[in-house]
Design a protein around this motif. Structure first.
Motif, short mmCIF file in Angstrom:
data_model
loop_
_atom_site.label_atom_id
_atom_site.label_comp_id
_atom_site.label_asym_id
_atom_site.label_seq_id
_atom_site.Cartn_x
_atom_site.Cartn_y
_atom_site.Cartn_z
N MET A 116 0.83 -1.20 0.00
CA MET A 116 0.00 0.00 0.00
C MET A 116 0.87 1.25 0.00
O MET A 116 0.59 2.21 -0.72
CB MET A 116 -0.93 -0.01 1.21
N GLU A 117 1.94 1.22 0.80
CA GLU A 117 2.86 2.36 0.86
C GLU A 117 3.48 2.63 -0.51
O GLU A 117 3.71 3.79 -0.89
CB GLU A 117 3.95 2.06 1.88
N LEU A 118 3.77 1.55 -1.25
CA LEU A 118 4.37 1.67 -2.58
C LEU A 118 3.34 1.99 -3.66
O LEU A 118 3.69 2.07 -4.84
CB LEU A 118 5.11 0.37 -2.93
N GLU A 119 2.07 2.11 -3.25
CA GLU A 119 0.98 2.47 -4.16
C GLU A 119 0.77 1.44 -5.27
O GLU A 119 0.46 1.78 -6.41
CB GLU A 119 1.23 3.86 -4.76
N VAL A 120 0.93 0.16 -4.90
CA VAL A 120 0.63 -0.92 -5.84
C VAL A 120 -0.88 -1.02 -5.98
O VAL A 120 -1.61 -0.98 -4.97
CB VAL A 120 1.23 -2.26 -5.34
N HIS A 121 -1.36 -1.15 -7.21
CA HIS A 121 -2.80 -1.24 -7.46
C HIS A 121 -3.40 -2.39 -6.66
O HIS A 121 -2.80 -3.46 -6.53
CB HIS A 121 -3.04 -1.45 -8.96
N GLN A 122 -4.62 -2.19 -6.14
CA GLN A 122 -5.23 -3.16 -5.23
C GLN A 122 -5.34 -4.56 -5.85
O GLN A 122 -5.09 -5.57 -5.17
CB GLN A 122 -6.62 -2.67 -4.81
N ASP A 123 -5.74 -4.65 -7.11
CA ASP A 123 -5.85 -5.96 -7.75
C ASP A 123 -4.50 -6.67 -7.82
O ASP A 123 -4.42 -7.89 -7.63
CB ASP A 123 -6.43 -5.81 -9.17
N ILE A 124 -3.46 -5.91 -8.09
CA ILE A 124 -2.12 -6.50 -8.16
C ILE A 124 -1.65 -6.89 -6.76
O ILE A 124 -1.04 -7.95 -6.56
CB ILE A 124 -1.14 -5.52 -8.82
N GLN A 125 -1.97 -6.05 -5.76
CA GLN A 125 -1.66 -6.41 -4.37
C GLN A 125 -2.27 -7.76 -4.02
O GLN A 125 -1.61 -8.64 -3.46
CB GLN A 125 -2.24 -5.36 -3.41
N ASN A 126 -3.55 -7.91 -4.33
CA ASN A 126 -4.26 -9.15 -4.00
C ASN A 126 -3.62 -10.35 -4.68
O ASN A 126 -3.50 -11.43 -4.09
CB ASN A 126 -5.73 -9.04 -4.40
N HIS A 127 -3.22 -10.17 -5.94
CA HIS A 127 -2.59 -11.26 -6.69
C HIS A 127 -1.27 -11.65 -6.05
O HIS A 127 -0.99 -12.84 -5.83
CB HIS A 127 -2.38 -10.81 -8.14
N ILE A 128 -0.45 -10.67 -5.71
CA ILE A 128 0.85 -10.94 -5.09
C ILE A 128 0.68 -11.64 -3.74
O ILE A 128 1.35 -12.64 -3.45
CB ILE A 128 1.64 -9.63 -4.91
N LEU A 129 -0.25 -11.14 -2.92
CA LEU A 129 -0.47 -11.73 -1.60
C LEU A 129 -1.00 -13.15 -1.70
O LEU A 129 -0.63 -14.02 -0.90
CB LEU A 129 -1.43 -10.85 -0.80
N THR A 130 -1.85 -13.40 -2.70
CA THR A 130 -2.34 -14.77 -2.91
C THR A 130 -1.19 -15.71 -3.26
O THR A 130 -1.10 -16.83 -2.75
CB THR A 130 -3.40 -14.79 -4.03
N ILE A 131 -0.30 -15.25 -4.13
CA ILE A 131 0.84 -16.08 -4.53
C ILE A 131 1.70 -16.44 -3.33
O ILE A 131 2.01 -17.62 -3.09
CB ILE A 131 1.70 -15.36 -5.59
N ILE A 132 2.10 -15.45 -2.55
CA ILE A 132 3.05 -15.74 -1.46
C ILE A 132 2.40 -16.55 -0.34
O ILE A 132 3.11 -17.18 0.46
CB ILE A 132 3.70 -14.46 -0.92
N GLN A 133 1.07 -16.58 -0.29
CA GLN A 133 0.39 -17.40 0.72
C GLN A 133 0.14 -18.84 0.27
O GLN A 133 -0.23 -19.68 1.10
CB GLN A 133 -0.95 -16.76 1.09
N THR A 134 0.34 -19.13 -1.02
CA THR A 134 -0.06 -20.45 -1.52
C THR A 134 1.07 -21.29 -2.12
O THR A 134 0.83 -22.45 -2.46
CB THR A 134 -1.15 -20.31 -2.60
N ILE A 135 2.30 -20.76 -2.25
CA ILE A 135 3.32 -21.52 -2.96
C ILE A 135 4.15 -22.43 -2.07
O ILE A 135 4.92 -23.25 -2.57
CB ILE A 135 4.27 -20.60 -3.76
#
Length: 212
Positions: A81-100
């Protein structure tokens, strides 16, 4: 904030956190996984920005490194959020790191090509010469022996058993490393995994020869 700047700031942040880590999950592991993920993405497709960000961040919520996963996840989310990453991209990144994560064979089903790429890259760094070195570093970090022939090889473990059960560095090859070749997602990952898998089999053959 443009993507180049976001990547630079993320890399700097992750490096500050993990540079001195001693279990084999240090900054240089992150660097290798990121390069592998970018190489696979170039061959297989996928969003290069998402792949790179997820590779950089993937160990910052790992329960092997951070006991409070909820707090660790919130820290990563706040940084995005601090880096102003778009919310959809944030969600995608967070999903990846929680599932691999492997989690003793109890990992989650992956939902995207980007997740498959980052998982393959992370698993490749657990194979071959680097994988062997990391296995012994992690076992020493955990206080486990190099090898104990009285310990039985474990199968079908819960996450708790996988993380905290009695084991050794050599046993880890059978509990995880030798299984990874057949669990790769991408053709690029499978090809490189076969090469690294063969090297590990040769290492084990020589290890047992010397042990006896």
């Amino acid at each position: 904030m443009n993507q180049v700047h976001i990547l630079e700031e993320t890399e700097k942040w992750v490096k500050e956190i993990l540079l001195g880590e001693s279990s084999g999950h240090d900054w240089y592991h992150i660097q290798r996984v990121t390069h592998l993920a970018q190489t696979i993405a170039k061959a297989e497709g996928g969003d290069r920005f998402i792949v790179t960000m997820a590779a950089l961040l993937h160990d910052l919520i790992d329960d092997k490194l951070f006991e409070n996963q909820e707090e660790a996840l919130r820290r990563v989310s706040d940084k995005l959020m601090e880096l102003e990453v778009h919310q959809d991209i944030q969600n995608h990144i967070l999903t990846i790191i929680q599932t691999i994560s492997y989690r003793g064979g109890n990992g989650d089903k992956l939902q995207s090509k980007e997740a498959m790429i980052v998982q393959d890259a992370d698993r490749l760094d657990a194979l071959g010469a680097i994988g062997i070195a990391r296995t012994f570093a992690y076992s020493g970090h955990k206080g486990q022996p190099i090898y104990d022939p009285t310990i039985e090889k474990r199968e079908n473990m819960t996450i708790e058993e996988y993380r905290n059960g009695k084991s050794s560095a050599i046993h880890h090859f059978y509990e995880k490393l030798l299984k990874l070749k057949d669990l790769m997602n991408t053709e690029s990952g499978k090809k490189e995994a076969n090469i690294r898998h063969e090297f590990m089999e040769q290492f084990l053959k020589q290890f047992y020869h010397e042990w006896k």
